[in-house]
Enzyme design. Sequence first.
Site, PDB file in Angstrom:
ATOM      1  N   ASP A 111      47.520 -56.646  49.953  1.00  0.00           N
ATOM      2  CA  ASP A 111      48.826 -57.084  49.458  1.00  0.00           C
ATOM      3  C   ASP A 111      49.511 -58.094  50.375  1.00  0.00           C
ATOM      4  OD1 ASP A 111      48.432 -55.111  47.461  1.00  0.00           O
ATOM      5  OD2 ASP A 111      49.297 -53.590  48.770  1.00  0.00           O
ATOM      6  N   GLU A 162      52.597 -57.114  38.172  1.00  0.00           N
ATOM      7  CA  GLU A 162      53.238 -56.669  39.413  1.00  0.00           C
ATOM      8  C   GLU A 162      53.203 -57.813  40.428  1.00  0.00           C
ATOM      9  OE1 GLU A 162      50.756 -53.287  40.012  1.00  0.00           O
ATOM     10  OE2 GLU A 162      49.163 -54.418  40.990  1.00  0.00           O
TER      11      GLU A 162
END
Length: 643
Positions: free
Chosen positions: A114, A274
């Site tokens: 991430d 997302e």
Amino acid sequence: MDVGKVSIYEAAQNGDFELVKWIVEYSRASLNEFAKGHRTALHFAAMSGNLEMFRYLTERCGLDPLCGDEELVTPWDIARENGHAEIDKYLEDRYGHRYEDFYRNPIRSGFFPDPSICRVGDDYYMANSSFIFFPCIPISHSKDLIHWEIIGHAITDPNWAGLDELDGGRGYWAPDISYYNGKFYIAATYRLNDTGPVYRRQIVVSSDKPQGPYSEPVFIDEDGIDPGLFNDDDGRRYMLLNRGARIFELDKTGTRKISDATLLYYGSNKRAPEGPHIYKKDGYYYLLQAEGGTGPGHRVTVARSRELMGVYEPCPYNPIMRQDDPDALIQRCGHGDLVETQDGRWYMVYLCGRKIGDGYSILGRETALDPVTWTADGWPIVNGLRGPSCMQIKPFPEKDMYESCSALQSADPLAKAHNDRAISPCGLPFDYMTTRSFNKGDIKYICDDPANSDWKSLKDGQTFVIHASAYPLSDINSRNIVLRRQTDFSFDYSVIMDIPELMDEQFAGITGYYDENTFFEFGLTNRDGKNVLYSREHIGTEDRITYGCEVPLEIKAVYLKMETEYLKRVLKYEFIYNESSKLDEPDSKLTIFSTLSNVYYLCDEGYDKGKRFTGALVGMYAVGGIDNNLYVSFHTPTYTERK
């Protein structure tokens, strides 16, 4: 020769150019297929050294000299390894860069998921998820986008971490790092257990220095994950969250929500949208999202609008990043973030995972980098829409940026990450972490000057003194497990452990660790009043334990080593009799204790319980039971990549 039985791969490796042309132009062979090991005909042509054939397959057939096989070896690598200078020169002319001017993906191997990135001047900063590991949210620095060093963490105070009751896989998800008005801001999702009523909260911390220390986390109670901070030209500040991209306004401090959330755009793929980020360029607001879930369907898409709260138009080239080859080593590419260089070029960092064997990504989710170009109609595309690159031109190949990066960091005692001597405010070297937080004094790190006289300072004088946990590694209340990322498929990890005075149900040694559900231990325990070697594989509710020889009373320390080849672990040891002993080398002098043939359970895909988004780790542990006063010393922890 019966040409009907000769494959294009065999013909290319033999350098038979005429046969290769016949197979390409007259047979039913398909050049979108791969040989064993995920190699193209160009890999085999590179072995032969036939330049004319290599050029034909590259220029007329469109095969890629930078395409990686199952180990990310490219045709250019093979030509180099075999000393085929003509092919090497041809490729340098073709790309306008030397072989040495290329980097390899992933740029951050192992547990670095991430990624979020920002630039301040000539310096780049990256933040990655840390989940339940402490200190929380590593922050890395680079001068060239390729070589990165951990320089700090967003949360280093155990009283602020809030990790103690969280299951593995929860904790701090998907941070966003940005710079605004002289301060660095990091936002992240604080993911709680599934006990409710609140599952997700957002945190924001800030500092005037990228390495910290950062402020105490401020909580923003808006449900969702993957916060992205955006500062508009008018000074107004916003946070984005999934699902889709929802946006709400923050106050000037960036720490308080002052509007309701509004959906900007749900996404192009319409599955698990997302990781939203917004960038403003040339009069457009560009909305970047991850979609498709963090597995094989992961991707990056983009949409844009003339107004921040306007209607967003999806990019006609979506997805702008996705791995379309199901057999390639680099998979599940998504969750990207864009950055503009100081000279106006663009790049995207994104997560990926390298799958081995039967689809196991033991290194977890890693960070990759690829160039971004803007189309004539104003859309960003990544790596020419070819998916993740294996071998790519360095952003700054014209000079050795790595030396300048190292020089800059050597000047900052908080930034000497990979020499394992820099200490974070919580007291650990930057490359090390623990499961959840630990109490001050429970882990002591000592880094003495090397003295070549005894085994305690065999290499670099590092010592960890660990107060044994009251609970076993399988319990979320377990503490003081000192870990570092596994960053290679093949590596050795070793320590020298003083022989502790163990009682029944006490354990100490080294571990291969994923979470409290799956790990293995190798070290010492006590049976019938005597120290013995043991190993244990813990897979969910199952324990596989092997006991070995008794430790002689005169032994002062034991050398513990794990040798790793992909999913295989060979556990070795050597007893050390006194402090003046020299550790016998080479490894043939070591005794094999046991072989773990398949540690699949250290992979994201290796066990079906909870949230498995991290990656394999290695380190040291001690378990003492309730009311224990057991302290164990570990000397010279050494991690070495195996070539």
